[in-house]
Scaffold this active site. Structure first.
Site, PDB file in Angstrom:
ATOM      1  N   TRP A 134       0.862  -1.178   0.000  1.00 26.29           N
ATOM      2  CA  TRP A 134       0.000   0.000   0.000  1.00 26.29           C
ATOM      3  C   TRP A 134       0.908   1.241   0.000  1.00 26.29           C
ATOM      4  O   TRP A 134       1.843   1.326   0.812  1.00 26.29           O
ATOM      5  CB  TRP A 134      -0.883  -0.036   1.254  1.00 26.29           C
ATOM      6  CG  TRP A 134      -1.801   1.136   1.415  1.00 26.29           C
ATOM      7  CD1 TRP A 134      -2.615   1.681   0.456  1.00 26.29           C
ATOM      8  CD2 TRP A 134      -2.016   1.892   2.614  1.00 26.29           C
ATOM      9  NE1 TRP A 134      -3.320   2.728   0.994  1.00 26.29           N
ATOM     10  CE2 TRP A 134      -2.979   2.883   2.313  1.00 26.29           C
ATOM     11  CE3 TRP A 134      -1.503   1.823   3.909  1.00 26.29           C
ATOM     12  CZ2 TRP A 134      -3.421   3.796   3.256  1.00 26.29           C
ATOM     13  CZ3 TRP A 134      -1.949   2.731   4.856  1.00 26.29           C
ATOM     14  CH2 TRP A 134      -2.902   3.705   4.527  1.00 26.29           C
ATOM     15  N   ASP A 215      -0.556  -5.406   9.505  1.00 27.33           N
ATOM     16  CA  ASP A 215      -1.538  -4.433   9.078  1.00 27.33           C
ATOM     17  C   ASP A 215      -2.786  -5.219   8.701  1.00 27.33           C
ATOM     18  O   ASP A 215      -2.792  -5.968   7.723  1.00 27.33           O
ATOM     19  CB  ASP A 215      -0.999  -3.645   7.870  1.00 27.33           C
ATOM     20  CG  ASP A 215      -1.990  -2.596   7.397  1.00 27.33           C
ATOM     21  OD1 ASP A 215      -3.117  -2.541   7.934  1.00 27.33           O
ATOM     22  OD2 ASP A 215      -1.635  -1.813   6.484  1.00 27.33           O
ATOM     23  N   LYS A 251     -13.188  -0.992   6.183  1.00 35.81           N
ATOM     24  CA  LYS A 251     -13.780  -1.857   5.160  1.00 35.81           C
ATOM     25  C   LYS A 251     -14.762  -2.847   5.770  1.00 35.81           C
ATOM     26  O   LYS A 251     -15.863  -3.011   5.278  1.00 35.81           O
ATOM     27  CB  LYS A 251     -12.708  -2.661   4.430  1.00 35.81           C
ATOM     28  CG  LYS A 251     -11.384  -1.977   4.291  1.00 35.81           C
ATOM     29  CD  LYS A 251     -11.305  -1.055   3.119  1.00 35.81           C
ATOM     30  CE  LYS A 251     -10.131  -0.140   3.311  1.00 35.81           C
ATOM     31  NZ  LYS A 251      -9.497   0.313   2.129  1.00 35.81           N
TER      32      LYS A 251
HETATM   33  N1  PGU Z   1      -3.586  -0.614   5.282  1.00 40.79           N
HETATM   34  C1  PGU Z   1      -3.878  -1.075   4.071  1.00 40.79           C
HETATM   35  C2  PGU Z   1      -3.181  -2.277   3.569  1.00 40.79           C
HETATM   36  C3  PGU Z   1      -4.850  -0.424   3.295  1.00 40.79           C
HETATM   37  O1  PGU Z   1      -5.122  -0.899   2.102  1.00 40.79           O
HETATM   38  C4  PGU Z   1      -5.494   0.718   3.799  1.00 40.79           C
HETATM   39  C5  PGU Z   1      -6.513   1.466   2.985  1.00 40.79           C
HETATM   40  C6  PGU Z   1      -5.155   1.136   5.089  1.00 40.79           C
HETATM   41  C7  PGU Z   1      -4.202   0.450   5.803  1.00 40.79           C
HETATM   42  C8  PGU Z   1      -5.743   2.333   5.750  1.00 40.79           C
HETATM   43  O2  PGU Z   1      -7.070   2.355   5.878  1.00 40.79           O
HETATM   44  P1  PGU Z   1      -7.823   3.290   6.899  1.00 40.79           P
HETATM   45  O3  PGU Z   1      -8.888   3.933   6.114  1.00 40.79           O
HETATM   46  O4  PGU Z   1      -6.848   4.277   7.455  1.00 40.79           O
HETATM   47  O5  PGU Z   1      -8.326   2.364   7.935  1.00 40.79           O
HETATM   48  N2  PGU Z   1      -6.331   1.464   1.614  1.00 40.79           N
HETATM   49  C9  PGU Z   1      -7.402   1.754   0.672  1.00 40.79           C
HETATM   50  C10 PGU Z   1      -8.149   3.027   0.983  1.00 40.79           C
HETATM   51  C11 PGU Z   1      -7.647   4.291   0.390  1.00 40.79           C
HETATM   52  C12 PGU Z   1      -6.338   4.727   0.989  1.00 40.79           C
HETATM   53  O6  PGU Z   1      -5.344   4.628   0.281  1.00 40.79           O
HETATM   54  O7  PGU Z   1      -6.343   5.136   2.165  1.00 40.79           O
HETATM   55  C13 PGU Z   1      -6.832   1.667  -0.733  1.00 40.79           C
HETATM   56  O8  PGU Z   1      -7.569   1.943  -1.664  1.00 40.79           O
HETATM   57  O9  PGU Z   1      -5.680   1.232  -0.885  1.00 40.79           O
END
Ligand code: PGU
Length: 405
Positions: A134, A215, A251
């Protein structure tokens, strides 16, 4: 009339959230946002879970509720129940009071607080993150004061796990280094180790005293089962060793904007855990003082009531199942069109995303010609698709791959 900020350089948009910005400006009726990992219904609409609405009604009706500040560590019930959710109700670490849990601002905030705690109090300042991962991970950990290195994770040729590469890189990491692991539904690849592979990873990491930092942003989204998706974490906790876990309810409860999550640090002793908690408070207090009340109250209400909890698991399973259906429909549509290439990874990968293998030129083509928005690494959010939009996406992929506009 020049601003004192006139020399500030314009920053680029965020690689993920910027996709939504670009999408919002597009006037086409056929536009499709497969960028951000946010669940959409079959009608393409955001979903507020019914169980969340029920919990909110209960909270509104409860006349005893006030809006006082939460303690620095957050809502006590929420913390206890969150630890139980990820480590399992019968986890010895919880029973022995060896877990320090603090409520944080969703997954991101939990990673940030954990990173800063480690930078202040842990002897090894290097964190290894998977390649790819990510996009926010390196930024979060660098700003927290850690130095970031990568380990091999994904093999583009097999579109699967580069298990050998992963073990080799972790094997040559300095003893004690921190290792960021996606608990399940790896973002962006949709490729997870098997349980047997997790067990090998565990043995290697424990033999080198590498510190696992999980994570967990997708518990329940990979398989539809909360317990199955926490297996990776639980095998590490079962050996009595230490680890960190960042949880997000964005999510799996659809609480994206409520910013609700938790950081847990599993320690070897109850004494260490209580000292760790005292130091986590010193990280949090000058950062945002204390976390928000509303989202954590919703989560606690759902987790503590068996009726609400059961309803939640059903709604979660329905979301996971719809994503799995979309995989099948997209795969079938490409097969039917005879799109060149092996697309079986669409059905093999799990979680919210498919790592398509499309390159950035192909992505740009699909955005310009088909108004389909996705990140330039070729990741698509399967949760943003519906039966209605699958044919449009299949047409776009087919054209991008065959070079026909
Ligand atoms: N860790 C991972 C692996 C993730 O994919 C995401 C969110 C988070 C943590 C953080 O999510 P929180 O909303 O802070 O609980 N990834 C999504 C959402 C958009 C973003 O980049 O924040 C994504 O589309 O990759």
């Amino acid at each position: 009339m020049s601003s004192v900020f006139a020399n500030v350089l314009r920053a680029p948009e965020d690689p993920i959230l910027g996709v939504t910005v670009a999408y919002s400006k597009d006037q086409s009726p056929n536009k499709l946002n497969l960028g951000v990992g946010a669940y959409r219904t079959q009608e393409g609409k955001p979903l507020v879970l019914n169980v969340v609405k029920r919990a909110e009604l209960m909270l509104v009706d409860d006349q005893s509720r006030v809006k006082e500040y939460l303690p620095i560590v957050g809502l006590a019930d929420f913390n206890k129940l969150s630890a139980k959710l990820i480590f399992g109700a019968d986890s010895p670490a919880i029973q022995e009071n060896r877990v320090a849990t603090v409520q944080c601002l969703s997954g991101t905030g939990s990673l940030r607080v954990g990173g800063e705690f480690l930078a202040r109090h842990y002897h090894e300042r290097t964190v290894y993150i998977p390649q790819p991962t990510w996009g926010n991970h390196p930024k979060i950990f660098t700003l927290a004061g850690l130095s970031v290195k990568t380990y091999r994770y994904y093999n583009p040729e097999t579109r699967g796990l580069d298990f050998e590469g992963m073990l080799e890189d972790l094997g040559s990491a300095p003893s004690g280094a921190i290792v960021l692991l996606h608990a399940c539904a790896h973002n962006p690849t949709g490729v997870d180790p098997t349980i047997e592979q997790w067990e090998q990873i565990r043995q290697l990491m424990r033999s080198k005293s590498l510190l696992p930092f999980f994570d967990s942003a997708y518990q329940g989204f990979a398989s539809g089962s909360l317990d199955a998706d926490a297996q990776s974490v639980r095998i590490f906790v079962a050996d009595g060793g230490e680890c960190l876990a960042a949880q997000s309810y964005a999510k799996n409860m659809g609480l994206y904007g409520e910013r609700v999550g938790a950081l847990s640090i599993v320690c070897k002793t109850a004494d260490a855990a209580s000292k760790v908690e005292s130091q986590l408070k010193l990280v949090i207090r000058p950062m945002y003082s204390s976390p928000p009340l509303h989202g954590a109250s919703i989560v606690a209400a759902i987790l503590k009531d068996s009726d609400l909890y059961n309803e939640w698991t059903l709604e979660l399973k329905a979301m996971a199942d719809r994503i799995i259906c979309m995989r099948k429909e997209l795969f079938d549509a490409l097969q039917a069109k005879g799109t060149p290439g092996d697309w079986s990874h669409i059905v093999k990968q799990i979680g919210m995303f498919t790592f398509t293998g499309l390159n950035s030129e192909q992505v740009t083509f699909m955005t310009n010609e088909y108004h389909i928005y996705m990140t330039t690494d070729g990741r698509i959010s399967m949760a943003g698709l519906s039966s209605r939009t699958v044919p449009h996406l299949a047409d776009a992929i087919h054209a991008a791959v065959t070079g026909k506009a």
